[in-house]
Write a protein that holds these residues in place. Structure first.
Motif, PDB file in Angstrom:
ATOM      1  N   VAL A 144       0.488  -1.484  -0.488  1.00 18.58           N
ATOM      2  CA  VAL A 144      -0.334  -0.048  -0.462  1.00 18.58           C
ATOM      3  C   VAL A 144       0.993   1.200  -0.062  1.00 18.58           C
ATOM      4  N   SER A 145       0.294   1.858  -0.831  1.00 21.44           N
ATOM      5  CA  SER A 145       1.222   3.672  -0.870  1.00 21.44           C
ATOM      6  C   SER A 145       0.242   4.585  -0.693  1.00 21.44           C
ATOM      7  N   ILE A 146       0.600   5.730   0.441  1.00 23.95           N
ATOM      8  CA  ILE A 146       0.198   7.116   0.664  1.00 23.95           C
ATOM      9  C   ILE A 146       0.022   7.807  -1.559  1.00 23.95           C
ATOM     10  N   THR A 147      -1.214   8.002  -1.538  1.00 19.39           N
ATOM     11  CA  THR A 147      -1.514   8.699  -2.967  1.00 19.39           C
ATOM     12  C   THR A 147      -1.116  10.300  -2.856  1.00 19.39           C
ATOM     13  N   SER A 148      -2.187  10.350  -1.170  1.00 15.38           N
ATOM     14  CA  SER A 148      -1.898  12.327  -1.189  1.00 15.38           C
ATOM     15  C   SER A 148      -1.244  12.164   0.964  1.00 15.38           C
ATOM     16  N   LEU A 149      -0.759  13.387   1.277  1.00 17.22           N
ATOM     17  CA  LEU A 149      -1.075  14.084   2.649  1.00 17.22           C
ATOM     18  C   LEU A 149      -0.622  15.386   2.428  1.00 17.22           C
ATOM     19  N   GLU A 150      -1.133  16.050   3.405  1.00 17.36           N
ATOM     20  CA  GLU A 150      -0.915  17.601   3.602  1.00 17.36           C
ATOM     21  C   GLU A 150      -1.330  17.691   4.877  1.00 17.36           C
ATOM     22  N   VAL A 151      -1.334  19.081   5.517  1.00 16.34           N
ATOM     23  CA  VAL A 151      -1.306  19.273   6.635  1.00 16.34           C
ATOM     24  C   VAL A 151      -2.824  20.664   6.051  1.00 16.34           C
ATOM     25  N   SER A 152      -4.151  20.278   6.642  1.00 18.46           N
ATOM     26  CA  SER A 152      -4.686  21.882   5.462  1.00 18.46           C
ATOM     27  C   SER A 152      -5.149  22.849   7.215  1.00 18.46           C
ATOM     28  N   GLN A 153      -5.293  23.990   6.900  1.00 17.61           N
ATOM     29  CA  GLN A 153      -5.972  24.915   7.612  1.00 17.61           C
ATOM     30  C   GLN A 153      -7.911  25.321   7.157  1.00 17.61           C
ATOM     31  N   ILE A 156      -7.810  24.968   3.099  1.00 11.29           N
ATOM     32  CA  ILE A 156      -6.783  25.651   3.143  1.00 11.29           C
ATOM     33  C   ILE A 156      -5.518  24.706   2.885  1.00 11.29           C
ATOM     34  N   PRO A 157      -4.475  24.312   2.143  1.00 11.11           N
ATOM     35  CA  PRO A 157      -3.344  23.765   3.145  1.00 11.11           C
ATOM     36  C   PRO A 157      -2.373  24.736   3.732  1.00 11.11           C
ATOM     37  N   PHE A 158      -1.620  24.359   4.131  1.00 11.83           N
ATOM     38  CA  PHE A 158      -1.059  24.927   4.987  1.00 11.83           C
ATOM     39  C   PHE A 158       0.544  24.660   4.941  1.00 11.83           C
ATOM     40  N   GLY A 159       1.059  25.635   3.999  1.00  7.19           N
ATOM     41  CA  GLY A 159       2.562  24.865   3.503  1.00  7.19           C
ATOM     42  C   GLY A 159       2.886  24.080   2.153  1.00  7.19           C
ATOM     43  N   VAL A 160       3.887  23.955   2.493  1.00  2.98           N
ATOM     44  CA  VAL A 160       3.708  22.640   1.163  1.00  2.98           C
ATOM     45  C   VAL A 160       4.147  21.427   1.987  1.00  2.98           C
ATOM     46  N   ALA A 161       3.917  20.219   1.575  1.00  2.00           N
ATOM     47  CA  ALA A 161       4.060  18.577   3.065  1.00  2.00           C
ATOM     48  C   ALA A 161       4.999  18.469   1.808  1.00  2.00           C
ATOM     49  N   SER A 162       5.943  17.373   2.648  1.00  4.45           N
ATOM     50  CA  SER A 162       6.651  16.850   2.145  1.00  4.45           C
ATOM     51  C   SER A 162       6.934  15.098   2.648  1.00  4.45           C
ATOM     52  N   SER A 163       6.595  14.435   2.754  1.00  4.85           N
ATOM     53  CA  SER A 163       6.372  13.317   3.171  1.00  4.85           C
ATOM     54  C   SER A 163       7.757  12.329   3.329  1.00  4.85           C
ATOM     55  N   TYR A 164       8.622  11.347   3.678  1.00  9.39           N
ATOM     56  CA  TYR A 164       9.760  10.956   4.334  1.00  9.39           C
ATOM     57  C   TYR A 164       9.539   9.428   3.922  1.00  9.39           C
ATOM     58  N   ASN A 165       8.126   9.198   3.929  1.00 13.39           N
ATOM     59  CA  ASN A 165       8.217   7.806   3.503  1.00 13.39           C
ATOM     60  C   ASN A 165       9.105   6.803   2.443  1.00 13.39           C
ATOM     61  N   VAL A 166       9.614   6.415   2.504  1.00  9.86           N
ATOM     62  CA  VAL A 166      10.073   5.538   1.955  1.00  9.86           C
ATOM     63  C   VAL A 166       9.913   4.686   1.509  1.00  9.86           C
ATOM     64  N   SER A 167       9.979   2.989   0.337  1.00  7.79           N
ATOM     65  CA  SER A 167       9.718   2.000   0.027  1.00  7.79           C
ATOM     66  C   SER A 167      10.662   1.052   0.664  1.00  7.79           C
ATOM     67  N   ARG A 168       9.927   0.017   1.901  1.00 10.08           N
ATOM     68  CA  ARG A 168      11.600  -0.297   2.981  1.00 10.08           C
ATOM     69  C   ARG A 168      11.159  -2.030   2.323  1.00 10.08           C
ATOM     70  N   SER A 169      11.923  -3.115   2.011  1.00  9.04           N
ATOM     71  CA  SER A 169      11.610  -4.261   1.464  1.00  9.04           C
ATOM     72  C   SER A 169      10.956  -5.138   2.868  1.00  9.04           C
ATOM     73  N   ASP A 185       6.715  31.488   2.155  1.00 15.08           N
ATOM     74  CA  ASP A 185       6.443  33.354   3.493  1.00 15.08           C
ATOM     75  C   ASP A 185       6.153  32.522   4.950  1.00 15.08           C
ATOM     76  N   GLU A 186       6.791  33.071   5.987  1.00 14.31           N
ATOM     77  CA  GLU A 186       6.044  32.039   6.859  1.00 14.31           C
ATOM     78  C   GLU A 186       4.922  32.010   7.265  1.00 14.31           C
ATOM     79  N   LEU A 187       5.086  31.359   8.311  1.00 12.00           N
ATOM     80  CA  LEU A 187       3.369  30.553   8.932  1.00 12.00           C
ATOM     81  C   LEU A 187       3.118  31.480  10.063  1.00 12.00           C
ATOM     82  N   SER A 188       1.456  31.589   9.965  1.00  8.44           N
ATOM     83  CA  SER A 188       1.035  32.035  11.023  1.00  8.44           C
ATOM     84  C   SER A 188       0.725  30.988  11.541  1.00  8.44           C
ATOM     85  N   TYR A 189       0.506  30.950  12.951  1.00  5.58           N
ATOM     86  CA  TYR A 189      -0.287  30.795  14.620  1.00  5.58           C
ATOM     87  C   TYR A 189      -1.248  31.052  14.464  1.00  5.58           C
ATOM     88  N   ALA A 190      -1.523  32.573  13.985  1.00  4.28           N
ATOM     89  CA  ALA A 190      -3.256  32.521  15.033  1.00  4.28           C
ATOM     90  C   ALA A 190      -4.660  31.567  14.801  1.00  4.28           C
TER      91      ALA A 190
END
Length: 431
Positions: A144-153, A156-169, A185-190
């Motif tokens: 099974v693979s991850i087809t989409s991964l993001e954090v939103s508010q 709306i996507p909160f920044g750009v998500a980079s997954s570090y999920n790698v293939s493992r045997s 840009d600087e992220l806001s936590y209002a």
């Protein structure tokens, strides 16, 4: 966090007891930890003794991981510790974050069909966010693979998500990973409420939408205005600013339009304190792409340190003469129009939508940026890329899906192991 059964705990205990710890290194680590604890104690005499002991234990835990990879491997087997251990071992900034308790435990568990997702911990600042998570299933997750991964508010996507999920045997039913959120840009936590979204490629197309809320204050970045110019091998570089956040440090710089060379990447960037110790290195080998004249270099952070002096050192700056830093092809006629002479690169156009490039490997991505004759950016036209190796060369075959492109097509060279003669070395004003 999943509990280990008695047999697993016994096995883990035996493995830990059998480890040969480098005694000298660990002894020095203990001395340093106790010394730091005593300094902290002088400043905060009102702390309870239990909390003080916890600080020493945490410091010893972190330093033991850093001085003993074998110890780190054993600790990583404890559920929930694997991704954090990996980051502590290779990133001083994460080590400081753990020591200073600047992370938030989430412990949110959600089950959808045959899968259980656990949000374990999060580290957040104005430069980004790192989330540690775990995926479990009674079935083999390797299929099974991850087809989409993001954090939103609020959708709306909160920044750009980079997954570090790698293939493992091999088969597995538990997978622990992290995702990093970054932004130009600087992220806001209002708004401190977020949603973790993860989609899987299983037959049911399982989707997770897990809300979570941060409760700890977000620390403000330390900003140092540098505004110094340096000349390396006849090429002018303007160092604008150093911004240090808990997760990463950012160096902002620009290159002069009058330069005769296109600066491609800085492959070695360090921040050195008054004791000669490195408190910053490039994160994930990211040397930045300088073609556009302005770039941010992201480095490991020293946010929780109080150096008396910081010196920025940048070496091994990749560069190519302007006008000799791209290749050009005509996909419609399947012709190679231009490859810079003197570079060990071979280019072919096997079909009207594929490109074959052969070059010597060196840990660098050869090409980045794809533009047609009218300057239209075609980077999103890349469908897939395959690589094969026949020593001492690597061959990549890229497949594109073009729409209304105007040939010829130009591909910028992103990195090549030719360097300027010299280095940057400047003191950062800390006041």
């Amino acid at each position: 966090m999943t509990n280990l059964n008695e047999q697993d705990w016994q096995k883990l205990t035996e493995e830990l007891e059998a480890i040969e710890i480098p005694k000298e290194a660990l002894h020095q680590a203990r001395v340093n930890a106790v010394h730091q604890h005593r300094l902290t104690k002088k400043r905060k005499r009102g702390l309870y003794s239990v909390a003080s002991v916890a600080v020493i234990v945490l410091l010893l835990f972190v330093t033991s991981i850093r001085v003993s990879p074998v110890f780190a491997q054993a600790v990583a087997k404890i559920p929930g510790f694997s991704p954090i251990v990996g980051m502590i071992a290779y990133d001083k900034g994460i080590s400081d974050i753990v020591e200073n308790n600047y992370y938030e435990e989430l412990g949110i568990v959600v089950t959808q069909g045959d899968y259980t997702l656990t949000l374990q911990n999060v580290v957040a600042d104005h430069s980004g966010m790192t989330i540690f998570y775990k995926l479990e299933s009674p079935f083999d997750l390797s299929k099974v693979s991850i087809t989409s991964l993001e954090v939103s508010q609020q959708g709306i996507p909160f920044g750009v998500a980079s997954s570090y999920n790698v293939s493992r045997s091999g088969e597995r039913t538990v997978q622990e990973d992290k995702v990093e959120i970054t932004s130009a840009d600087e992220l806001s936590y209002a708004n401190m409420s977020f949603e973790f979204n993860l989609d899987l490629s299983d037959p049911s197309e399982t989707k997770f939408a897990v809300p979570f809320t941060l409760t700890k204050p977000i620390k403000q970045p330390k900003v140092y205005e540098v505004n110094q110019s340096v000349v390396v091998d006849g090429q002018k570089i303007d160092i604008k600013q150093l911004k240090i956040s808990p997760l990463r440090a950012e160096i902002r710089l620009t290159t002069d339009e009058q330069n005769t060379m296109h600066l491609l990447k800085f492959t070695s960037v360090r921040l050195i304190d008054e004791n000669g110790e490195d408190w910053g290195q490039l994160r994930n080998g990211d040397g930045g792409l300088l073609r556009d004249g302005e770039v941010s270099l992201f480095m490991q952070s020293n946010y929780f340190r109080q150096p008396k002096k910081l010196t920025l050192v940048m070496e091994r700056i990749e560069a190519l003469p302007k006008g000799s830093d791209y290749i050009e092809v005509d996909f419609e006629q399947q012709k190679v129009l231009y490859v810079p002479s003197g570079l060990d690169i071979a280019v072919q156009v096997p079909s009207r939508n594929t490109l074959e490039v052969t070059y010597r490997p060196g840990g660098w991505l050869l090409l980045a940026g794809l533009f047609d004759k009218e300057g239209n950016d075609l980077s999103n036209s890349l469908i897939e890329m395959h690589a094969s190796r026949e020593a001492p060369y690597v061959t990549t075959v890229s497949t594109f899906d073009f729409e209304n492109e105007v040939n010829p097509i130009r591909l910028n060279i992103n990195s090549y192991p030719l360097y300027l003669d010299g280095k940057v070395e400047i003191d950062i004003p800390l006041n």
